[in-house]
Design a protein around this motif. Sequence first.
Motif, PDB file in Angstrom:
ATOM      1  N   GLN A  96      28.893 -46.505   6.804  1.00  0.00           N
ATOM      2  CA  GLN A  96      29.760 -47.623   6.456  1.00  0.00           C
ATOM      3  C   GLN A  96      29.498 -47.993   5.006  1.00  0.00           C
ATOM      4  N   LYS A 102      34.733 -51.521   0.748  1.00  0.00           N
ATOM      5  CA  LYS A 102      33.696 -52.203   1.526  1.00  0.00           C
ATOM      6  C   LYS A 102      34.149 -52.443   2.962  1.00  0.00           C
ATOM      7  N   GLY A 103      33.265 -52.089   3.921  1.00  0.00           N
ATOM      8  CA  GLY A 103      33.549 -52.290   5.325  1.00  0.00           C
ATOM      9  C   GLY A 103      34.148 -51.081   6.027  1.00  0.00           C
ATOM     10  N   LYS A 104      34.658 -50.114   5.269  1.00  0.00           N
ATOM     11  CA  LYS A 104      35.256 -48.928   5.881  1.00  0.00           C
ATOM     12  C   LYS A 104      34.170 -47.973   6.362  1.00  0.00           C
ATOM     13  N   ARG A 105      34.503 -47.213   7.406  1.00  0.00           N
ATOM     14  CA  ARG A 105      33.584 -46.224   7.953  1.00  0.00           C
ATOM     15  C   ARG A 105      34.176 -44.835   7.807  1.00  0.00           C
ATOM     16  N   VAL A 112      26.318 -46.776   0.709  1.00  0.00           N
ATOM     17  CA  VAL A 112      26.654 -46.554   2.113  1.00  0.00           C
ATOM     18  C   VAL A 112      25.417 -46.739   2.978  1.00  0.00           C
ATOM     19  N   VAL A 145      25.417 -45.655  10.229  1.00  0.00           N
ATOM     20  CA  VAL A 145      25.773 -46.429  11.411  1.00  0.00           C
ATOM     21  C   VAL A 145      25.002 -45.843  12.586  1.00  0.00           C
ATOM     22  N   ASP A 150      25.670 -49.310  17.099  1.00  0.00           N
ATOM     23  CA  ASP A 150      26.966 -49.308  16.418  1.00  0.00           C
ATOM     24  C   ASP A 150      27.022 -50.318  15.266  1.00  0.00           C
ATOM     25  N   LYS A 151      25.927 -50.422  14.510  1.00  0.00           N
ATOM     26  CA  LYS A 151      25.856 -51.303  13.349  1.00  0.00           C
ATOM     27  C   LYS A 151      25.282 -50.519  12.176  1.00  0.00           C
ATOM     28  N   PRO A 152      25.616 -50.910  10.936  1.00  0.00           N
ATOM     29  CA  PRO A 152      24.975 -50.261   9.789  1.00  0.00           C
ATOM     30  C   PRO A 152      23.496 -50.663   9.742  1.00  0.00           C
TER      31      PRO A 152
END
Length: 105
Positions: free
Chosen positions: A10, A17-20, A68, A71, A76-78
């Motif tokens: 991510q 920012k915020g995209k995976r 980056v 994840v 399921d979190k950075p």
Amino acid sequence: MRIRKDDLVQVISGKDKGKRGKILKVIPRENKVVVQGINMVKRHQRPIPQLREGGIIEREAPVYASKVMLVCPNCDKPVRVGAKFLEDGTKVRICKKCGEVIDKA
């Protein structure tokens, strides 16, 4: 580098920012990674008769690895990545939040 090809990451800063996305290529010498669908740039491509057609082509450009975060597949979190040795002596990456092993067995 603690991130590898085919890892899900991510973006934590910049225009995306915020995209995976999935890592397509790692460039350790420059400390950069190429992430699928992130940092898209337009390139003017001259046509080559045998290979490809010309035009404006959109493709991914490298981004600094510090922008980056990996994840974790479990929470399921950075997360930040740690390392640890298993009982059989193999070195694996671990999630700093949940403590689970990230590497596939």
